[in-house]
Design an enzyme around this catalytic site. Structure first.
Site, mmCIF file in Angstrom:
data_model
loop_
_atom_site.group_PDB
_atom_site.id
_atom_site.type_symbol
_atom_site.label_atom_id
_atom_site.label_comp_id
_atom_site.label_asym_id
_atom_site.label_seq_id
_atom_site.Cartn_x
_atom_site.Cartn_y
_atom_site.Cartn_z
ATOM 1 N N ASP A 34 -10.078 -5.728 -3.238
ATOM 2 C CA ASP A 34 -9.483 -4.636 -2.468
ATOM 3 C C ASP A 34 -10.404 -3.419 -2.531
ATOM 4 O O ASP A 34 -10.693 -2.901 -3.617
ATOM 5 C CB ASP A 34 -8.110 -4.306 -3.064
ATOM 6 C CG ASP A 34 -7.301 -3.350 -2.217
ATOM 7 O OD1 ASP A 34 -7.890 -2.459 -1.587
ATOM 8 O OD2 ASP A 34 -6.061 -3.489 -2.208
ATOM 9 N N SER B 122 0.836 -1.201 0.000
ATOM 10 C CA SER B 122 0.000 0.000 0.000
ATOM 11 C C SER B 122 0.876 1.257 0.000
ATOM 12 O O SER B 122 1.616 1.489 -0.950
ATOM 13 C CB SER B 122 -0.951 -0.041 1.194
ATOM 14 O OG SER B 122 -1.953 0.933 1.080
ATOM 15 N N HIS C 263 -7.287 -6.041 0.867
ATOM 16 C CA HIS C 263 -6.117 -5.195 1.125
ATOM 17 C C HIS C 263 -5.349 -5.619 2.381
ATOM 18 O O HIS C 263 -4.396 -4.964 2.776
ATOM 19 C CB HIS C 263 -6.585 -3.743 1.288
ATOM 20 C CG HIS C 263 -5.519 -2.711 1.082
ATOM 21 N ND1 HIS C 263 -4.970 -2.415 -0.149
ATOM 22 C CD2 HIS C 263 -4.887 -1.876 1.965
ATOM 23 C CE1 HIS C 263 -4.074 -1.453 -0.031
ATOM 24 N NE2 HIS C 263 -3.995 -1.110 1.249
#
Length: 283
Positions: free
Chosen positions: A227, A149, A260
């Protein structure tokens, strides 16, 4: 330059999961980092090192407690270095939001007050911390770098900007175009100011487009299709589009049903470690 001070160590897959602290001259504060040292550290040959950069709200311990990377790292004889995601301490500026300030350093060198007193995470990762690792461990000259991320953004930007220092780059669900997503625009405005030309050095899409066909660093990206941030924060896909335009052979994989979280990372971290090991051992 201050040395690393060992503050915790526990046996793990024949090696040791360790935690260190030190005073960072670059960040002007005390920092902690986690290091997995494989059992092969007792041997004389230089060990490969992978730096892992974590995402928003994380510190140095999220990866080492959730990703399950130590088993494969122990097999391969790979040192894993997981730094914190921002400067820390009572004197360090912060924000009420989770996506700015402590836990959200974005791996940039801040130029705007009050952030510029401490938030120099780019220099910390690229210069200060590698020197400390080389001084502490018997390791190979060049490293590899990976992240998730916000940390995926950091890994891509740092890897693309320092191709002589890193043998390979990988990311999970990376922020690839911070100039065009809400997370990135908030952070870059605060840390760097309104002049968007200063943002470009921290945008992986811009850097990839700029370097074009001359780029040779091997790159692996994994992205979950479940995600929640894939579209809202423009993860992975803008980078893939540019890679295709310039015929850059990044390996980019999409996975149905994965989100995620660290469950996603734990599912595919072995592939990333073996990817980096191949390239680290080629030096």
């Amino acid at each position: 330059m201050a040395s690393l001070e060992l503050i915790a160590s526990t046996n793990c897959f024949g090696g040791q999961q360790q935690r260190y602290q030190h005073h960072s001259e670059v960040l002007n504060c005390d920092m902690k980092l986690s290091v997995f040292v494989p059992p092969q550290v007792q041997l004389s040959h230089r060990l490969p090192v992978l730096f892992w950069l974590s995402g928003l709200t994380c510190n140095d311990e999220n990866f080492i407690t959730k990703a399950g990377a130590q088993r494969v790292a122990a097999e391969l004889g790979m040192i894993l270095v997981a730094p914190d995601t921002s400067p820390r301490g009572d004197e360090v500026a912060d924000d009420e939001g989770y996506d700015l300030g402590k836990g959200a350093g974005f791996y940039v060198n801040a130029t705007q007050a009050p952030w510029d007193s401490h938030y120099k995470m780019y220099d910390y990762i690229v210069e200060e911390l590698p020197a400390l690792i080389r001084d502490t461990f018997h390791c190979k000259a060049k490293f590899s770098i990976a992240g998730h991320s916000m940390g995926g953004h950091g890994a891509l930007v740092i890897g693309l900007s320092n191709v002589q220092q890193y043998m390979s780059v990988s990311a999970f669900a990376p922020i690839v175009n911070p100039m065009a997503c809400d997370w990135g625009k908030k952070a870059l405005t605060a840390y760097l100011g309104e002049d968007k030309t200063s943002w470009q050095q921290y945008d992986a899409c811009h850097l990839l487009q700029q370097q074009g066909q001359f780029l040779q660093v091997p790159m692996l990206i994994d992205q979950g299709l479940a995600d929640d941030f894939l579209d809202s924060q423009k993860l992975t896909r803008p980078f893939e589009q540019i890679a295709k335009q310039i015929n850059y052979p990044a390996e980019i994989n999409y996975h149905s049903g994965y989100d995620h979280s660290y469950y996603f990372i734990a599912s595919f971290i072995e592939n990333h470690l073996r990817f980096h090991y191949r390239h680290l051992m080629s030096q």
